[in-house]
Scaffold this active site. Structure first.
Site, PDB file in Angstrom:
ATOM      1  N   TYR A 154       0.855  -1.696  -0.346  1.00 36.83           N
ATOM      2  CA  TYR A 154      -0.297  -0.283  -0.315  1.00 36.83           C
ATOM      3  C   TYR A 154       1.002   1.373   0.097  1.00 36.83           C
ATOM      4  O   TYR A 154       1.596   1.316   1.093  1.00 36.83           O
ATOM      5  CB  TYR A 154      -1.053   0.253   1.226  1.00 36.83           C
ATOM      6  CG  TYR A 154      -2.172  -1.388   1.368  1.00 36.83           C
ATOM      7  CD1 TYR A 154      -2.638  -1.455  -0.293  1.00 36.83           C
ATOM      8  CD2 TYR A 154      -2.839  -1.284   2.408  1.00 36.83           C
ATOM      9  CE1 TYR A 154      -3.397  -2.641   0.254  1.00 36.83           C
ATOM     10  CE2 TYR A 154      -3.148  -2.913   2.391  1.00 36.83           C
ATOM     11  CZ  TYR A 154      -3.872  -3.184   1.476  1.00 36.83           C
ATOM     12  OH  TYR A 154      -4.956  -4.507   1.492  1.00 36.83           O
ATOM     13  N   ARG A 200     -16.141  -1.633  -1.462  1.00 41.43           N
ATOM     14  CA  ARG A 200     -15.291   0.108  -1.955  1.00 41.43           C
ATOM     15  C   ARG A 200     -15.873   1.578  -1.891  1.00 41.43           C
ATOM     16  O   ARG A 200     -15.488   2.380  -2.334  1.00 41.43           O
ATOM     17  CB  ARG A 200     -14.668  -0.121  -3.632  1.00 41.43           C
ATOM     18  CG  ARG A 200     -13.851  -1.675  -2.621  1.00 41.43           C
ATOM     19  CD  ARG A 200     -13.120  -2.033  -3.836  1.00 41.43           C
ATOM     20  NE  ARG A 200     -11.800  -3.502  -4.128  1.00 41.43           N
ATOM     21  CZ  ARG A 200     -10.762  -3.408  -3.889  1.00 41.43           C
ATOM     22  NH1 ARG A 200     -10.399  -2.130  -3.766  1.00 41.43           N
ATOM     23  NH2 ARG A 200     -10.264  -4.453  -3.753  1.00 41.43           N
TER      24      ARG A 200
HETATM   25  N1  LIG Z   1      -6.124  -8.620   0.875  1.00 37.81           N
HETATM   26  C1  LIG Z   1      -7.021  -7.813   0.226  1.00 37.81           C
HETATM   27  O1  LIG Z   1      -6.418  -8.250  -1.057  1.00 37.81           O
HETATM   28  C2  LIG Z   1      -7.571  -6.344   0.908  1.00 37.81           C
HETATM   29  C3  LIG Z   1      -7.189  -5.459  -0.700  1.00 37.81           C
HETATM   30  C4  LIG Z   1      -8.784  -4.206  -0.837  1.00 37.81           C
HETATM   31  C5  LIG Z   1      -8.557  -4.113   0.883  1.00 37.81           C
HETATM   32  N2  LIG Z   1      -7.777  -4.379   1.721  1.00 37.81           N
HETATM   33  C6  LIG Z   1      -8.205  -3.832   3.222  1.00 37.81           C
HETATM   34  O2  LIG Z   1      -9.173  -3.891   3.553  1.00 37.81           O
HETATM   35  C7  LIG Z   1     -10.034  -2.781   4.503  1.00 37.81           C
HETATM   36  C8  LIG Z   1     -10.821  -1.819   4.204  1.00 37.81           C
HETATM   37  O3  LIG Z   1     -11.435  -2.175   2.497  1.00 37.81           O
HETATM   38  P1  LIG Z   1     -11.110  -1.216   1.487  1.00 37.81           P
HETATM   39  O4  LIG Z   1     -10.515   0.173   1.901  1.00 37.81           O
HETATM   40  O5  LIG Z   1     -10.473  -1.032   0.051  1.00 37.81           O
HETATM   41  O6  LIG Z   1     -12.947  -0.662   1.048  1.00 37.81           O
HETATM   42  P2  LIG Z   1     -14.172  -0.071   1.971  1.00 37.81           P
HETATM   43  O7  LIG Z   1     -13.656  -0.162   3.274  1.00 37.81           O
HETATM   44  O8  LIG Z   1     -15.551  -1.024   1.118  1.00 37.81           O
HETATM   45  O9  LIG Z   1     -14.388   1.370   1.781  1.00 37.81           O
HETATM   46  C9  LIG Z   1     -13.483   2.200   1.786  1.00 37.81           C
HETATM   47  C10 LIG Z   1     -13.969   3.334   0.773  1.00 37.81           C
HETATM   48  O10 LIG Z   1     -15.488   4.369   1.657  1.00 37.81           O
HETATM   49  C11 LIG Z   1     -15.531   4.986   1.949  1.00 37.81           C
HETATM   50  N3  LIG Z   1     -16.429   5.272   3.859  1.00 37.81           N
HETATM   51  C12 LIG Z   1     -15.875   4.745   4.679  1.00 37.81           C
HETATM   52  N4  LIG Z   1     -16.636   4.980   5.422  1.00 37.81           N
HETATM   53  C13 LIG Z   1     -17.708   5.171   4.620  1.00 37.81           C
HETATM   54  C14 LIG Z   1     -18.390   6.048   5.299  1.00 37.81           C
HETATM   55  N5  LIG Z   1     -19.484   6.305   6.876  1.00 37.81           N
HETATM   56  N6  LIG Z   1     -19.699   7.008   4.197  1.00 37.81           N
HETATM   57  C15 LIG Z   1     -18.642   6.794   3.474  1.00 37.81           C
HETATM   58  N7  LIG Z   1     -18.368   6.960   3.139  1.00 37.81           N
HETATM   59  C16 LIG Z   1     -17.709   5.778   3.492  1.00 37.81           C
HETATM   60  C17 LIG Z   1     -13.376   5.360   2.513  1.00 37.81           C
HETATM   61  O11 LIG Z   1     -13.608   6.958   1.638  1.00 37.81           O
HETATM   62  P3  LIG Z   1     -12.511   7.830   2.809  1.00 37.81           P
HETATM   63  O12 LIG Z   1     -11.101   7.313   3.632  1.00 37.81           O
HETATM   64  O13 LIG Z   1     -12.303   9.221   2.757  1.00 37.81           O
HETATM   65  O14 LIG Z   1     -13.939   8.086   4.616  1.00 37.81           O
HETATM   66  C18 LIG Z   1     -13.267   4.808   0.892  1.00 37.81           C
HETATM   67  O15 LIG Z   1     -13.577   5.128  -0.163  1.00 37.81           O
HETATM   68  C19 LIG Z   1      -8.598  -1.672   3.263  1.00 37.81           C
HETATM   69  O16 LIG Z   1      -7.948  -0.740   3.880  1.00 37.81           O
HETATM   70  C20 LIG Z   1      -7.131  -2.560   3.388  1.00 37.81           C
HETATM   71  O17 LIG Z   1      -6.902  -2.752   4.395  1.00 37.81           O
HETATM   72  C21 LIG Z   1      -7.156  -5.542   1.329  1.00 37.81           C
END
Ligand SMILES: NC(=O)c1ccc[n+]([C@@H]2O[C@H](COP(=O)([O-])OP(=O)(O)OC[C@H]3O[C@@H](n4cnc5c(N)ncnc54)[C@H](OP(=O)(O)O)[C@@H]3O)[C@@H](O)[C@H]2O)c1
Length: 331
Positions: free
Chosen positions: A60, A212
């Site tokens: 990341y 996401r």
């Molecule tokens: N193992 C893997 O291959 C893999 C792949 C992808 C992700 N991950 C991990 O999983 C974690 C979570 O997944 P993700 O971040 O990809 O997706 P997610 O948690 O589904 O969504 C994150 C997105 O939602 C927004 N968000 C968060 N809370 C919100 C709310 N209450 N209202 C409106 N928008 C909101 C965030 O923006 P803001 O930040 O601006 O709030 C960001 O754009 C990642 O941070 C990473 O550590 C792992």
């Protein structure tokens, strides 16, 4: 503050909900600019609320997200379950993100880099990020087990692997956690992985539980996504598919109105309702959203609301572009 609920992971004590840190440094560029100070405040707020699982990876950024987490947890290390990942950067072959490498040589180099950036002497949960088709999983997990014996790592995890490999890995060294994309619009783990994880006594970490960000309803058009945002190039957010997929969000919103909570809270509460051995790690870099997301722990969806949500149609468009290093096994 009420005591934070604990997840029912057979081998590791951790909070019922974690914090995804990826978007603080990489991948998403929409809504709020990168702001390390606010990101660190968000991590501190999470720890204050009892959210102890922080999820990062060496890829990341690369590296800068681990550095950020390391900075944020300095002085509070004993309150945190740090999870990080190796395997999509090959250190012996030029450090380029996107080269799958889970060879023993690479893992030994990767772990020392992560420890340094995270400013710690141990990683609580160390994942293989993606499978390496050129290294047998037995060899990879064998070396990961050596890291446990050496005290550099406490627990082992695998991300986006299929059942055969889970069984083979678990036979070499106990696997504590499996990480998958799992949400209202990504239900793939339900068929085989979740039942197997339960049979083997392995906990599941659900990444991207907010789809996401899409399921929160805050992204209404493609124009809401910054040109440099990863989602711009993703099929589920494409010009052809966007509006069709928005009908899923409209349903989530309707349930949220019915329940008197926000769509983000509904999306998280639905994952939580799938079992206390499944830990969602919603990602945010904003304190206010962290508060909103953690409050999902208090949301109790009715059986009828859960039925409606579980019956949502599947989205149009694949979740990863086939053929990229990030494409999970079997897709
Ligand atoms: N193992 C893997 O291959 C893999 C792949 C992808 C992700 N991950 C991990 O999983 C974690 C979570 O997944 P993700 O971040 O990809 O997706 P997610 O948690 O589904 O969504 C994150 C997105 O939602 C927004 N968000 C968060 N809370 C919100 C709310 N209450 N209202 C409106 N928008 C909101 C965030 O923006 P803001 O930040 O601006 O709030 C960001 O754009 C990642 O941070 C990473 O550590 C792992």
């Amino acid at each position: 503050m009420a005591r934070m609920e604990r997840a029912a992971f057979p081998r590791l004590d951790l909070s019922r909900l974690g914090l995804g840190c990826m978007g603080m440094s990489a991948v998403y560029a929409t809504d709020s600019p990168r702001d390390d100070a606010e990101s660190i405040r968000t991590i501190h707020r999470a720890l204050d609320l009892g959210v102890d699982l922080l999820d990062t990876a060496e890829s990341y950024g690369p590296y800068i997200n681990e550095e950020l987490v390391g900075r944020a947890v300095a002085g509070r290390r004993d309150q945190v379950v740090i999870a990080t990942k190796f395997g999509v950067i090959s250190h012996p072959h030029g450090d380029k993100v996107g080269t799958l490498d889970s060879s023993p040589e690479n893992i030994r180099l990767a772990v020392d880099g992560s420890l340094k950036r995270l400013r710690t002497d141990h990683i609580d949960l160390y994942y293989q990020h993606r499978i390496d088709p050129d290294t047998p999983i037995e060899e990879t997990v064998g070396v990961m087990g050596e890291l446990v014996a050496a005290g550099k790592v406490r627990h082992l995890g695998l991300s986006e692997v299929l059942p055969d490999r889970i069984r083979r890995a678990h036979a070499v060294h106990p696997i504590t956690a499996l990480q998958y994309e799992y949400s209202l619009w990504t239900r793939n783990p339900e068929a085989e992985v979740l039942p197997l994880a339960r049979r083997l006594g392995i906990g599941v970490v659900a990444y991207a539980p907010l789809g996401r960000g899409f399921l929160t309803g805050r992204i209404r058009t493609r124009e809401d996504l910054d040109a440099s945002d990863w989602r711009r190039g993703n099929a589920r957010f494409s010009a052809e598919n966007f509006d069709q997929n928005m009908t899923i969000v409209d349903e989530v919103k309707a349930v949220a109105e019915d329940a008197g909570v926000t769509p983000a809270q509904v999306a998280i509460a639905w994952v939580l309702a799938q079992g206390d051995d499944i830990v969602p790690i919603p990602g945010t870099k904003q304190v206010a959203r962290l508060d909103e997301n953690v409050a999902a722990l208090d949301v109790r969806l009715t059986p009828e609301q859960l039925r409606r949500l579980s019956g949502l149609r599947t989205p149009v468009g694949s979740r990863y572009e086939t053929g990229t290093y990030a494409t999970p096994e079997g897709e």
